[in-house]
Design an enzyme around this catalytic site. Structure first.
Site, PDB file in Angstrom:
ATOM      1  N   ASP A  67      50.112  42.762  77.483  1.00 29.08           N
ATOM      2  CA  ASP A  67      50.668  41.429  77.263  1.00 29.08           C
ATOM      3  C   ASP A  67      49.703  40.580  76.439  1.00 29.08           C
ATOM      4  O   ASP A  67      48.508  40.514  76.738  1.00 29.08           O
ATOM      5  CB  ASP A  67      50.917  40.720  78.588  1.00 29.08           C
ATOM      6  CG  ASP A  67      51.981  41.408  79.425  1.00 29.08           C
ATOM      7  OD1 ASP A  67      52.802  42.139  78.847  1.00 29.08           O
ATOM      8  OD2 ASP A  67      51.985  41.203  80.657  1.00 29.08           O
ATOM      9  N   ASP A 120      53.525  45.809  75.196  1.00 27.34           N
ATOM     10  CA  ASP A 120      54.453  45.319  76.208  1.00 27.34           C
ATOM     11  C   ASP A 120      54.960  43.948  75.777  1.00 27.34           C
ATOM     12  O   ASP A 120      55.464  43.803  74.672  1.00 27.34           O
ATOM     13  CB  ASP A 120      53.783  45.283  77.582  1.00 27.34           C
ATOM     14  CG  ASP A 120      54.795  45.220  78.719  1.00 27.34           C
ATOM     15  OD1 ASP A 120      56.003  45.195  78.453  1.00 27.34           O
ATOM     16  OD2 ASP A 120      54.370  45.164  79.885  1.00 27.34           O
ATOM     17  N   ASP A 170      54.491  36.805  79.204  1.00 32.71           N
ATOM     18  CA  ASP A 170      55.078  37.251  80.467  1.00 32.71           C
ATOM     19  C   ASP A 170      54.635  36.397  81.649  1.00 32.71           C
ATOM     20  O   ASP A 170      53.471  35.973  81.729  1.00 32.71           O
ATOM     21  CB  ASP A 170      54.688  38.706  80.741  1.00 32.71           C
ATOM     22  CG  ASP A 170      55.559  39.693  79.972  1.00 32.71           C
ATOM     23  OD1 ASP A 170      56.329  39.255  79.103  1.00 32.71           O
ATOM     24  OD2 ASP A 170      55.445  40.905  80.244  1.00 32.71           O
ATOM     25  N   ARG A 179      64.344  40.443  75.194  1.00 38.11           N
ATOM     26  CA  ARG A 179      63.541  39.555  76.038  1.00 38.11           C
ATOM     27  C   ARG A 179      63.054  38.335  75.250  1.00 38.11           C
ATOM     28  O   ARG A 179      61.855  38.135  75.048  1.00 38.11           O
ATOM     29  CB  ARG A 179      62.353  40.292  76.654  1.00 38.11           C
ATOM     30  CG  ARG A 179      62.743  41.475  77.499  1.00 38.11           C
ATOM     31  CD  ARG A 179      61.554  42.079  78.227  1.00 38.11           C
ATOM     32  NE  ARG A 179      61.948  43.247  78.999  1.00 38.11           N
ATOM     33  CZ  ARG A 179      61.122  43.954  79.777  1.00 38.11           C
ATOM     34  NH1 ARG A 179      59.857  43.597  79.869  1.00 38.11           N
ATOM     35  NH2 ARG A 179      61.573  44.993  80.439  1.00 38.11           N
TER      36      ARG A 179
END
Length: 367
Positions: free
Chosen positions: A161, A190, A194, A243
């Protein structure tokens, strides 16, 4: 399996060039840049002031950032850390102290509070090195680039992340940053932004998120529904597979964002989440809003959005796009005031304001 985006990516450079025309923007003076004024949900729950009122220190390595945190009188002593140059694995070591819990190969903000990290000078680039916020509160990150953080391959950092928050995090404001990768999970990356395990009162503003399989999530699983109260405004999402973000439970507010080339899906509201989606501009994208990859529904309130060359898939049991006839499925109220730019103006305004090294410019409300 989600497809990789690596083949669509141009060469990555140290800093992203952003137009700096003064039309329709307000520049923030250097004297006020470190403090700033948090917007959206980060302005609630007591507000987000970071290191305001504390000492200001300079850092040109990750080790020096950790030393600044560890050198405080306590883990809550306010501090402003001005960062310049390139921060990488080679210059980021663990530092010990009573006011910090750091680790090598990642900027670790763990069990601390009242910290501002801001890029100065020629710019601050966190190269293949993520920023991890855990069990912390009142954190500001501004005017930095975080790029190519991996969870597999070499070197790895922060679970892949760019900026990750987890475990009882409160009040984080991330503003005027560049977050980018060079592909998706098959290439070792990733999420760019997040939040999980009870992270609340966060705002991401005037930032760019590019070239990633995953823009970001709120909630790590269908049962991780303790997160929420997130605001996203005046951001650019470009060349993102999915996302943008993924929401599991909680409330999120997206306004005046520019979404370009969302390749598989965009705002994925699921597992009871509620998304307030106001005056955004979606272009050359697919399934930009809906509930995807699950049968557990989420909801949305929509107003004033522009859908420019957006395609919509046929619905199925675990794939329910909001379009082509996009209508609200819930109502969402937010506790803070905000001013909307016209959706048609969003590409122009965001191109002049979003990202690091733009003078922390903001919209002045004109097109």
């Amino acid at each position: 399996m989600k497809r990789s985006v690596a083949w669509r990516i141009p060469a990555i450079v140290a800093a992203l060039a952003v137009t700096t025309s003064t039309s329709a923007v307000l520049a923030v003076s250097p004297a006020s840049a470190a403090a700033g004024v948090a917007t959206g949900y980060a302005s609630q729950n007591g507000g987000t002031t970071g290191g305001q009122g504390g000492a200001t220190v300079r850092a040109t390595t990750g080790t020096q950032i950790h030393q600044a945190l560890c050198g405080r009188a306590s883990s809550s002593t306010p501090i402003i850390i001005e960062v310049s140059g390139t921060i990488n694995h080679g210059n980021t070591a663990k530092v010990s102290g009573n006011s910090c819990e750091t680790a090598a190969g990642v900027i670790e903000l763990k069990r601390i509070s009242n910290v501002t990290i801001i890029g100065v000078g020629g710019g601050a680039v966190f190269d293949q090195l993520g920023i991890h916020i855990r069990e912390s509160r009142n954190i500001i990150i501004r005017n930095v680039t975080v790029r190519n953080v991996k969870k597999s391959g070499s070197p790895t950092s922060n679970g892949g992340d760019a900026i990750g928050m987890e475990s009882n995090v409160r009040n984080v404001w991330v503003d005027h940053v560049n977050l980018l990768a060079s592909g998706g999970e098959p290439e070792g990356y990733d999420g760019l932004f997040d939040m999980k395990n009870n992270t609340q009162y966060v705002t991401l503003s005037y930032s760019t998120l590019r070239n990633s399989g995953r823009g970001g999530l709120v909630g790590s699983s269908e049962s991780d529904r303790s997160n929420g109260f997130i605001t996203y405004h005046h951001n650019l999402y470009e060349n993102i597979d999915s996302r943008a973000p993924l929401l599991r439970g909680g409330i999120a507010h997206m306004y005046n964002n520019h979404y370009v080339s969302l390749n598989e899906s965009g705002i994925n509201s699921r597992a009871g989440a509620k998304a307030k989606v106001d005056n955004n501009y979606f272009k050359n994208s697919r399934d930009v809003l809906g509930t995807f990859y699950t049968t557990e529904a989420g909801y949305w309130q929509v107003s004033g959005n522009v859908f420019d060359n957006v395609t919509w898939s046929a619905p199925s049991s675990d794939h329910k796009p909001a379009g082509p006839d996009v209508k609200s499925t819930t109502s969402v109220s937010v506790p803070y005031s905000f001013t909307l730019d016209q959706a048609a103006c969003v590409p122009n305004v965001v191109s002049r304001t979003a990202g690091a090294n733009t003078g922390l410019k903001e919209s002045d409300g004109s097109c």
